[in-house]
Every structure is written in structure tokens, then in C-alpha cells.
Design an enzyme around this catalytic site. Structure first.
Site, PDB file in Angstrom:
ATOM      1  N   LYS A  60       0.689  -1.154   0.065  1.00 43.58           N
ATOM      2  CA  LYS A  60       0.080  -0.200  -0.762  1.00 43.58           C
ATOM      3  C   LYS A  60      -0.020   1.278   0.047  1.00 43.58           C
ATOM      4  CE  LYS A  60      -2.078  -1.307   3.902  1.00 43.58           C
ATOM      5  NZ  LYS A  60      -2.190  -2.437   4.018  1.00 43.58           N
ATOM      6  N   THR A  61       2.167   1.322   1.250  1.00 48.11           N
ATOM      7  CA  THR A  61       2.721   2.559   1.254  1.00 48.11           C
ATOM      8  C   THR A  61       3.722   2.542  -0.406  1.00 48.11           C
ATOM      9  OG1 THR A  61       2.933   2.350   3.532  1.00 48.11           O
ATOM     10  CG2 THR A  61       4.515   3.642   2.051  1.00 48.11           C
ATOM     11  N   ASP A 121      -0.463   6.804   6.891  1.00 50.33           N
ATOM     12  CA  ASP A 121      -0.405   5.128   7.005  1.00 50.33           C
ATOM     13  C   ASP A 121      -1.897   4.972   8.762  1.00 50.33           C
ATOM     14  OD1 ASP A 121       0.091   2.719   6.605  1.00 50.33           O
ATOM     15  OD2 ASP A 121       2.289   3.677   7.686  1.00 50.33           O
ATOM     16  N   THR A 163      -5.276  -1.289   7.313  1.00 51.98           N
ATOM     17  CA  THR A 163      -5.346  -2.539   7.153  1.00 51.98           C
ATOM     18  C   THR A 163      -6.732  -3.003   7.677  1.00 51.98           C
ATOM     19  OG1 THR A 163      -4.711  -2.654   9.532  1.00 51.98           O
ATOM     20  CG2 THR A 163      -3.206  -3.296   7.628  1.00 51.98           C
ATOM     21  N   ARG A 218       6.516  -8.459   1.605  1.00 53.07           N
ATOM     22  CA  ARG A 218       7.065  -7.911   3.177  1.00 53.07           C
ATOM     23  C   ARG A 218       7.594  -9.289   3.743  1.00 53.07           C
ATOM     24  NH1 ARG A 218       4.598  -4.243   6.556  1.00 53.07           N
ATOM     25  NH2 ARG A 218       5.752  -2.429   5.163  1.00 53.07           N
TER      26      ARG A 218
HETATM   27  P1  ADP Z   1       2.088  -1.581   3.183  1.00 51.90           P
HETATM   28  O1  ADP Z   1       2.312  -0.486   2.935  1.00 51.90           O
HETATM   29  O2  ADP Z   1       0.894  -2.721   2.954  1.00 51.90           O
HETATM   30  O3  ADP Z   1       2.540  -2.185   5.071  1.00 51.90           O
HETATM   31  P2  ADP Z   1       4.404  -1.660   1.549  1.00 51.90           P
HETATM   32  O4  ADP Z   1       4.099  -1.248   0.818  1.00 51.90           O
HETATM   33  O5  ADP Z   1       5.056  -1.431   2.977  1.00 51.90           O
HETATM   34  O6  ADP Z   1       3.428  -2.667   3.021  1.00 51.90           O
HETATM   35  O7  ADP Z   1       5.790  -2.751   1.040  1.00 51.90           O
HETATM   36  C1  ADP Z   1       6.425  -3.320   2.495  1.00 51.90           C
HETATM   37  C2  ADP Z   1       7.780  -4.526   1.473  1.00 51.90           C
HETATM   38  O8  ADP Z   1       7.502  -4.824   0.311  1.00 51.90           O
HETATM   39  C3  ADP Z   1       8.645  -2.781   0.277  1.00 51.90           C
HETATM   40  O9  ADP Z   1       9.755  -3.016   1.131  1.00 51.90           O
HETATM   41  C4  ADP Z   1       8.058  -3.685  -0.619  1.00 51.90           C
HETATM   42  O10 ADP Z   1       8.803  -2.758  -1.506  1.00 51.90           O
HETATM   43  C5  ADP Z   1       7.686  -4.369  -1.024  1.00 51.90           C
HETATM   44  N1  ADP Z   1       6.693  -4.992  -2.223  1.00 51.90           N
HETATM   45  C6  ADP Z   1       5.354  -4.575  -1.626  1.00 51.90           C
HETATM   46  N2  ADP Z   1       4.243  -4.579  -3.356  1.00 51.90           N
HETATM   47  C7  ADP Z   1       5.279  -5.309  -4.040  1.00 51.90           C
HETATM   48  C8  ADP Z   1       5.477  -5.557  -5.367  1.00 51.90           C
HETATM   49  N3  ADP Z   1       4.194  -5.582  -5.937  1.00 51.90           N
HETATM   50  N4  ADP Z   1       6.482  -5.511  -5.631  1.00 51.90           N
HETATM   51  C9  ADP Z   1       7.359  -5.628  -5.321  1.00 51.90           C
HETATM   52  N5  ADP Z   1       7.746  -5.366  -4.142  1.00 51.90           N
HETATM   53  C10 ADP Z   1       6.651  -4.889  -3.123  1.00 51.90           C
END
Ligand code: ADP
Length: 340
Positions: free
Chosen positions: A68-69, A113, A162, A221
């Protein structure tokens, strides 16, 4: 070495943040999987650019670690605008938002977030900012109190959560785009592991990467985290290369099983089966019985167990499915009236 539950924790640790930064894809083309969502985002971005307008406000929801981030940053890059990042729990008072919002240029992105944890009075302060791009600020107290209106540049708010169910209806209604992120299939996680290994200079063969992908709980992650831990293991025990065998041994040591379940997942299922006759049993009761926070179970453990078909949610409570019995090696005979 971190055990399963730490590996599955929702948020990146401080040391991990930097590394996540380097692994974060910068543009939609590098973002693996989520094809339907990417197609939609490409359309929204192209249309907004063509009209010379800002993007609609967006909410991304889904379990932690799914990107998401990352997507919020990608959208900023694709739109060629700046992004400011904050989080619901940090925004204690409306005034915390004033500086942030008034510093945004036309089209910039404000990323919040955990937007479901924004205090109610701050949330209400956001409404006119999102809708009319202005803030009404009360200055002075008592008889001298008056409202001053601050006009803002048009911006895009991207919220991440979430727990979509915890977002209030008035806030939700102010987002034009609401999109869910789903767990990734092993093939996509495989590509993510191979990509991360390349960036971090880790040697892994395809079977090794696939083994990690299969057990990474559908979550990028976690796949990246496991990759780092398996790298340590490969360095000490496997001649530096991640093979399927090295990955398997490391994952066993981390107590992550062949379906990507850790000790807490299994404790939840076993508790439902052994203490509550397979269910239905309420989430509060499960939380007390396994000694884990109710929110963490709902946010982190339950969605994956449901997605894998080990747990089912009914109006009367949670039920362990026949698949759960099978996976745990517990005989089913006569124990599951609801499934017979
Ligand atoms: P969220 O905000 O949903 O908790 P993040 O965007 O922080 O998740 O992602 C967590 C990690 O996973 C980051 O290091 C990101 O680079 C990696 N990641 C997430 N989705 C992908 C994707 N589709 N392709 C490559 N890396 C991803």
C-alpha cells in the site's frame, strides 16, 4: 534468529526500513502482480494527466506488507508530484495537519498510513480539506473567537488501512477510489524474491526462491524478510547460495511450515479444535485462550487462515475447517457436525 511470529509482524523494524526503501519499486512497471489494480491505476493516472487535473483521493486497504505504501510512492512518481507521509496515530490534534496540508503544491500527495487510527476531531478537520480544499481554523477563545479560512492547493489524499471496517462512513464517502490489495500467489512472490535477491546481491537458485515464495504468507514484506534470514543461513551452512534445501532448513528453523503457518497460526487452529470442539467460537474468546491481542489476530492471522481455507467466519463465530484438521493431523471423525 527471529522466530515465525517476529517474521510475520506487521510493521517494518527500524533497521529494516532502510532496506525496504532500497527494495521499493519506483514505478508501476516494477511493481509485481496485482494486475487488475495496476490496470485501473494506470487509467486513472493517464486520465488525470491528460485533463491536467489532480487524482481523486484514494484508499488502499488490505493486510500489512502487501504494497500500500509502495503504491502511494509509485503514484507520486508516475504523476511527477511530491509526497508527504504521515500516519493516523501521529496526528493527535487538527493543528498537526495545518502545516502539512498548507505545504502541499498543486497535485501533491498526502499519504496517511493507518488512517483508521486518526482521532475523530482530526478526521473531521480533514473533511473540508478533502472536499473544498480549505481549512477552517478557529483562533482566539471566548467572545473573540473567530474562524479563519485557509485555502489549500488541490491535492490527493492517499489513505492506507489494514482495517477497512474501522473507517467511518463520512470519511470513506470522501474517497473517489477505494481499492483492496490481495495476498500474492507464490508465482508473484517468486518474482519479488528474485528481484530482491538481485538488488541485495544474494545468490539464489529458482527452487530456493520458490520455496521462500510458497511459505511467505502471500506477503512481499514477509518474502523479503525470509530472504534476508535465509541468506544468513546460506552463508553459514550452505556455501552462500540459497537452494531449495537451504531454504527448507532455514524455514524449519524459523518455525514456518510448508503452508506458511507459524506457531501462533497453529495455536489458534488447535485451540479452536481442541478447546472449543472446532467452533464456532468468538474472536474475543480465541484471543484470551491463545494469549494474543484480538486486533492482531483479526488483522494479521485470521485473513491468511481464511484465505488458505483453514478457518471460516460465521455469524456465530470462527470455525476450524476440515482442511485445518488435516493440516494439523487431527482426526475429524464425529467432531465437525457443521461440515458433515
Ligand atoms: P504496506 O504499506 O501494505 O504495509 P509496503 O508498501 O510497505 O506495504 O511494502 C512492504 C515491502 O514489500 C516493501 O519493501 C516493498 O518494496 C515490498 N513490496 C510490496 N509490494 C510489492 C510488489 N508488488 N512488488 C515488489 N515489491 C513489493
Amino acid at each position: 534468529m527471529r522466530r515465525g511470529s517476529d517474521i510475520f509482524s506487521a510493521k517494518p523494524t527500524n533497521g529494516e526500513r532502510k532496506e525496504e526503501e532500497t527494495l521499493r519499486p519506483k514505478f508501476l512497471d516494477d511493481f509485481v502482480g496485482q494486475e487488475k489494480l495496476k490496470r485501473k491505476l494506470r487509467t486513472y493516472i493517464a486520465a488525470a494527466k491528460e485533463r491536467g487535473e489532480t487524482l481523486d483521493h484514494i484508499i488502499f486497504y488490505g493486510p500489512p506488507g502487501l504494497g500500500k505504501t509502495t503504491l502511494a510512492h509509485i503514484i507520486a512518481n508516475e504523476m511527477g508530484v511530491n509526497i508527504k507521509v504521515t500516519a493516523g496515530p501521529i496526528l493527535e490534534r487538527p493543528v498537526d495537519l495545518v502545516g502539512l496540508l498548507s505545504s502541499l503544491n498543486v497535485g501533491d500527495i498526502l499519504f496517511i498510513d493507518e488512517i483508521h487510527r486518526t482521532p475523530r476531531n482530526v478526521e473531521e478537520f480533514l473533511y473540508p480539506a478533502m472536499e473544498d480544499f480549505c481549512l477552517d481554523i478557529v483562533i482566539d477563545k471566548g467572545p473573540n473567537a473567530r474562524t479563519v479560512r485557509i485555502n489549500l492547493n488541490r491535492f490527493t489524499l492517499i489513505g492506507s488501512t489494514t482495517r477497512a471496517g474501522l473507517i467511518t462512513a463520512p470519511l470513506r464517502s470522501r474517497f473517489g477510489i477505494v481499492e483492496r490489495l490481495d495476498y500474492y500467489p507464490p508465482e508473484d512472490l517468486f518474482r519479488i524474491v528474485m528481484r530482491s535477491a538481485r538488488i541485495m546481491g544474494i545468490e539464489t537458485d529458482e527452487d530456493g526462491a520458490m520455496e521462500i515464495a510458497r511459505r511467505a504468507r502471500g506477503t512481499p514484506r514477509i518474502a523479503n524478510r525470509i530472504l534476508r534470514r535465509v541468506r544468513d543461513f546460506a552463508q553459514i551452512h550452505g556455501g552462500g547460495v540459497i537452494t531449495a534445501e537451504v531454504a527448507r532448513q532455514a524455514l524449519d528453523m524459523l518455525e514456518i511450515d510448508s503452508e506458511g503457518l507459524d506457531e501462533m497460526d497453529k495455536r489458534i487452529l488447535r485451540t479452536i479444535i481442541e478447546k472449543f470442539g472446532g467452533g464456532p467460537v468468538g474472536i474475543k474468546t480465541i484471543a484470551v485462550a491463545v494469549g494474543e491481542d484480538e486486533g492482531t489476530i483479526e488483522e494479521l492471522y485470521e485473513p491468511y487462515l481464511i484465505q488458505k481455507g483453514f478457518l471460516s467466519r460465521t455469524p456465530r463465530g470462527r470455525i476450524a475447517t476440515p482442511l485445518a484438521y488435516k493440516h494439523l493431523g487431527i482426526p475429524l471423525q464425529g467432531r465437525l457436525p457443521l461440515f458433515e
